[in-house]
Design a protein around this motif. Structure first.
Motif, mmCIF file in Angstrom:
data_model
loop_
_atom_site.group_PDB
_atom_site.id
_atom_site.type_symbol
_atom_site.label_atom_id
_atom_site.label_comp_id
_atom_site.label_asym_id
_atom_site.label_seq_id
_atom_site.Cartn_x
_atom_site.Cartn_y
_atom_site.Cartn_z
ATOM 1 N N ILE A 122 0.830 -1.202 0.000
ATOM 2 C CA ILE A 122 0.000 0.000 0.000
ATOM 3 C C ILE A 122 0.864 1.251 0.000
ATOM 4 O O ILE A 122 0.512 2.277 -0.601
ATOM 5 N N MET A 123 2.048 1.214 0.662
ATOM 6 C CA MET A 123 2.926 2.373 0.666
ATOM 7 C C MET A 123 3.699 2.504 -0.646
ATOM 8 O O MET A 123 4.241 3.559 -0.954
ATOM 9 N N ASN A 124 3.756 1.431 -1.410
ATOM 10 C CA ASN A 124 4.400 1.491 -2.720
ATOM 11 C C ASN A 124 3.447 2.002 -3.801
ATOM 12 O O ASN A 124 3.883 2.465 -4.852
ATOM 13 N N SER A 125 2.157 1.938 -3.550
ATOM 14 C CA SER A 125 1.163 2.224 -4.586
ATOM 15 C C SER A 125 1.262 3.623 -5.189
ATOM 16 O O SER A 125 1.036 3.777 -6.399
ATOM 17 N N PRO A 126 1.602 4.690 -4.424
ATOM 18 C CA PRO A 126 1.649 6.016 -5.060
ATOM 19 C C PRO A 126 2.765 6.159 -6.087
ATOM 20 O O PRO A 126 2.818 7.167 -6.797
ATOM 21 N N ARG A 127 3.648 5.174 -6.189
ATOM 22 C CA ARG A 127 4.782 5.279 -7.112
ATOM 23 C C ARG A 127 4.404 4.956 -8.556
ATOM 24 O O ARG A 127 5.225 5.101 -9.446
ATOM 25 N N SER A 128 3.159 4.518 -8.789
ATOM 26 C CA SER A 128 2.732 4.206 -10.156
ATOM 27 C C SER A 128 1.220 4.318 -10.270
ATOM 28 O O SER A 128 0.498 4.181 -9.276
ATOM 29 N N SER A 129 0.742 4.563 -11.487
ATOM 30 C CA SER A 129 -0.706 4.641 -11.713
ATOM 31 C C SER A 129 -1.365 3.289 -11.457
ATOM 32 O O SER A 129 -2.491 3.215 -10.945
ATOM 33 N N GLU A 130 -0.639 2.193 -11.785
ATOM 34 C CA GLU A 130 -1.179 0.854 -11.515
ATOM 35 C C GLU A 130 -1.328 0.623 -10.016
ATOM 36 O O GLU A 130 -2.311 0.030 -9.557
ATOM 37 N N THR A 226 20.215 11.804 -0.530
ATOM 38 C CA THR A 226 20.157 10.672 -1.464
ATOM 39 C C THR A 226 19.441 9.489 -0.828
ATOM 40 O O THR A 226 18.646 8.797 -1.482
ATOM 41 N N ALA A 227 19.706 9.252 0.454
ATOM 42 C CA ALA A 227 19.008 8.173 1.160
ATOM 43 C C ALA A 227 17.512 8.437 1.201
ATOM 44 O O ALA A 227 16.695 7.526 0.991
ATOM 45 N N ILE A 228 17.120 9.686 1.461
ATOM 46 C CA ILE A 228 15.700 10.039 1.482
ATOM 47 C C ILE A 228 15.081 9.868 0.094
ATOM 48 O O ILE A 228 13.956 9.370 -0.045
ATOM 49 N N ASP A 229 15.830 10.252 -0.938
ATOM 50 C CA ASP A 229 15.332 10.056 -2.309
ATOM 51 C C ASP A 229 15.086 8.583 -2.596
ATOM 52 O O ASP A 229 14.075 8.218 -3.225
ATOM 53 N N LEU A 230 15.987 7.717 -2.151
ATOM 54 C CA LEU A 230 15.819 6.276 -2.353
ATOM 55 C C LEU A 230 14.629 5.746 -1.563
ATOM 56 O O LEU A 230 13.884 4.888 -2.045
ATOM 57 N N LEU A 231 14.440 6.270 -0.357
ATOM 58 C CA LEU A 231 13.275 5.882 0.439
ATOM 59 C C LEU A 231 11.996 6.242 -0.295
ATOM 60 O O LEU A 231 11.029 5.467 -0.315
ATOM 61 N N ILE A 232 11.969 7.409 -0.895
ATOM 62 C CA ILE A 232 10.797 7.865 -1.638
ATOM 63 C C ILE A 232 10.537 6.968 -2.848
ATOM 64 O O ILE A 232 9.398 6.582 -3.130
ATOM 65 N N GLU A 233 11.604 6.608 -3.536
ATOM 66 C CA GLU A 233 11.458 5.871 -4.789
ATOM 67 C C GLU A 233 11.157 4.393 -4.596
ATOM 68 O O GLU A 233 10.339 3.819 -5.314
ATOM 69 N N ILE A 318 5.539 9.013 2.164
ATOM 70 C CA ILE A 318 5.917 7.658 1.776
ATOM 71 C C ILE A 318 7.230 7.262 2.446
ATOM 72 O O ILE A 318 7.360 6.179 3.036
ATOM 73 N N ALA A 319 8.220 8.147 2.340
ATOM 74 C CA ALA A 319 9.532 7.863 2.929
ATOM 75 C C ALA A 319 9.439 7.711 4.440
ATOM 76 O O ALA A 319 10.023 6.788 5.023
ATOM 77 N N THR A 378 -2.757 9.138 0.400
ATOM 78 C CA THR A 378 -1.530 9.057 -0.392
ATOM 79 C C THR A 378 -1.569 7.851 -1.323
ATOM 80 O O THR A 378 -1.233 7.950 -2.509
ATOM 81 N N ALA A 379 -1.997 6.710 -0.795
ATOM 82 C CA ALA A 379 -2.003 5.466 -1.571
ATOM 83 C C ALA A 379 -2.960 5.523 -2.746
ATOM 84 O O ALA A 379 -2.697 4.953 -3.810
ATOM 85 N N THR A 380 -4.084 6.218 -2.581
ATOM 86 C CA THR A 380 -5.112 6.244 -3.622
ATOM 87 C C THR A 380 -5.020 7.474 -4.517
ATOM 88 O O THR A 380 -5.938 7.760 -5.290
ATOM 89 N N GLY A 381 -3.911 8.201 -4.423
ATOM 90 C CA GLY A 381 -3.675 9.307 -5.341
ATOM 91 C C GLY A 381 -4.273 10.632 -4.932
ATOM 92 O O GLY A 381 -4.325 11.564 -5.742
ATOM 93 N N ALA A 382 -4.722 10.745 -3.673
ATOM 94 C CA ALA A 382 -5.288 12.011 -3.165
ATOM 95 C C ALA A 382 -6.323 12.595 -4.121
ATOM 96 O O ALA A 382 -6.247 13.752 -4.539
ATOM 97 N N GLU A 383 -7.314 11.778 -4.461
ATOM 98 C CA GLU A 383 -8.368 12.238 -5.369
ATOM 99 C C GLU A 383 -9.227 13.311 -4.702
ATOM 100 O O GLU A 383 -9.428 13.309 -3.486
#
Length: 411
Positions: A122-130, A226-233, A318-319, A378-383
């Motif tokens: 669920i925390m990974n979901s905002p990283r893609s439309s799928e 950079t560590a925070i960026d990786l956490l986000i990604e 997310i991070a 966050t997970a559902t795209g903040a509609e």
């Protein structure tokens, strides 16, 4: 199951093999997180060949979709069975509150692995439309089945009440996992104990490493960002000496030099993310001197914070919470989460005592509600449709809790 090649697998019981691989995905997510989810790790856990996992699932997202579907099917099947039992008198009468406590206990103990895997997904979901689509389906199904469960328990609940209950449980379960809580600790707080005492959330300072010489400050800050960026990604599992070196041009030994270890670097990232969010919260929640806020004031300001965190700062959220998931696996990260939870509970106490009678665990309820709501948004795209409901949900919950405390105090 013995290792074999993908051709022979596809000819015999492919549905069984897919379930085995999906179960292995869930276990890898629970054990090491999404950042370390690879076909090789899944094949090793499933005790099958690498060619079998790549035959059925071409990408990591394919594996995540299947694992999510398996988790959802299992969850909904179990809840439908519970609702059926309530309707047919096969279970003792219960309430939503008792049910929520049981879920938190199960998440911290018997179902810890699958619950951790769910948070990873669920925390990974905002990283893609799928992923956003998958999370939206999850929450839609959750609301439907919880409405059915409330009806089976004989409780008349509207969708807002049930949504608040779901968000509160999601937030509470994450705290239980991150803090490594026991059944006794969870049940004691649900019975009215002060969480700061029951969970040993002692006062103190968040961990920090000694400041390097001035000329090295830029290098240290670059590694931390950079560590925070990786956490986000990709999540906590993606933070490694190799990736830090690739992105910063520093030696692979640099994170150890500045932070002691990857664990020390993650701790520093947790502190940085927490203090950044805390500064934003305090700026937005500041009342005028001598102003006594109303429930409406608190609902308005909390809504503003939630919307801002779910939109402008969603990647930071997310991070931040991916590190809470990692704290469930790594004790070295847990102390900072304890201090963060303590700080947030006290902040909610200061806010709520201005509009309702004091209570040991009402502040915890609203902190869990806020976390769970932020994860959902966050997970559902903040509609827009979801964002527009936030104030109503807070007003309803604040008003109901205030009335409950006033009633309890007068009885």
């Amino acid at each position: 199951m013995k290792k074999t090649d993908s051709a022979s697998i596809t000819k015999s019981q492919p549905a069984v093999v897919r379930r085995i691989i999906a179960s292995a995905v869930i276990k890898v997510l629970a054990d090491v997180g999404i950042g370390r989810l690879t076909h090789r790790a899944v094949a090793r856990t499933a005790k099958t060949s690498l060619s079998a996992t790549t035959y059925y699932y071409a990408t990591k997202m394919d594996m995540l979709h299947e694992a999510s579907r398996q988790l959802m099917d299992s969850y909904l099947s179990r809840f439908r069975s519970i609702a059926h039992d309530f309707r047919n008198g096969k279970r003792a009468s219960s309430t939503f509150e008792i049910f929520s406590t049981t879920l938190a206990v199960n998440a911290a103990e018997a179902h810890r692995g699958t619950t951790t895997a769910w948070y990873e997904i669920i925390m990974n979901s905002p990283r893609s439309s799928e992923g956003i689509q998958m999370a939206s389906e999850w929450y839609s199904e959750l609301l439907s089945i919880w409405m059915d469960l409330a009806d089976a328990m004989g409780e008349r609940k509207n969708p807002s009440d049930v949504q608040n209950a779901i968000d509160q449980v999601v937030g509470f379960q994450l705290m239980a996992i991150a803090l490594g809580l026991t059944e006794q600790q969870i049940r004691s707080v649900s019975s009215g104990a002060d969480p700061i005492v029951a969970w040993h959330l002692s006062d103190g300072q968040m961990s920090a490493t000694a400041a390097p010489p001035q000329k090295s400050q830029d290098s240290r800050a670059r590694i931390l960002q950079t560590a925070i960026d990786l956490l986000i990604e990709e999540g906590a599992g993606s933070v490694s000496y190799r990736k830090i070196a690739e992105r910063t041009g520093a030696a692979q030994s640099a994170p150890a030099y500045y932070f002691g270890s990857i664990s020390g670097l993650l701790s520093a990232a947790q502190v940085e993310l927490f203090h950044s969010s805390k500064t934003r919260y305090r700026t937005q929640m500041a009342f005028k001197p001598n102003q006594k806020p109303s429930i409406s004031d608190i609902a308005n300001l909390t809504t503003a914070i939630a919307i801002r965190e779910a939109t402008e700062f969603r990647l930071n959220s997310i991070a931040h919470y991916s590190l809470w998931i990692e704290a469930g696996r790594s004790r070295s990260l847990r102390a900072d989460v304890q201090l963060a939870v303590r700080d947030q509970i006290l902040a909610w106490k200061r806010r709520l005592t201005q509009v309702m009678p004091a209570s040991n665990n009402i502040a915890l309820y609203f902190q869990a509600l806020f976390i769970g709501q932020l994860i959902r948004l966050t997970a559902t795209g903040a509609e827009i449709a979801n964002l527009s409901d936030i104030r109503h949900l807070y007003m309803q919950s604040l008003t109901a809790k205030r009335q409950m405390l006033l009633t309890d105090g007068s009885s």
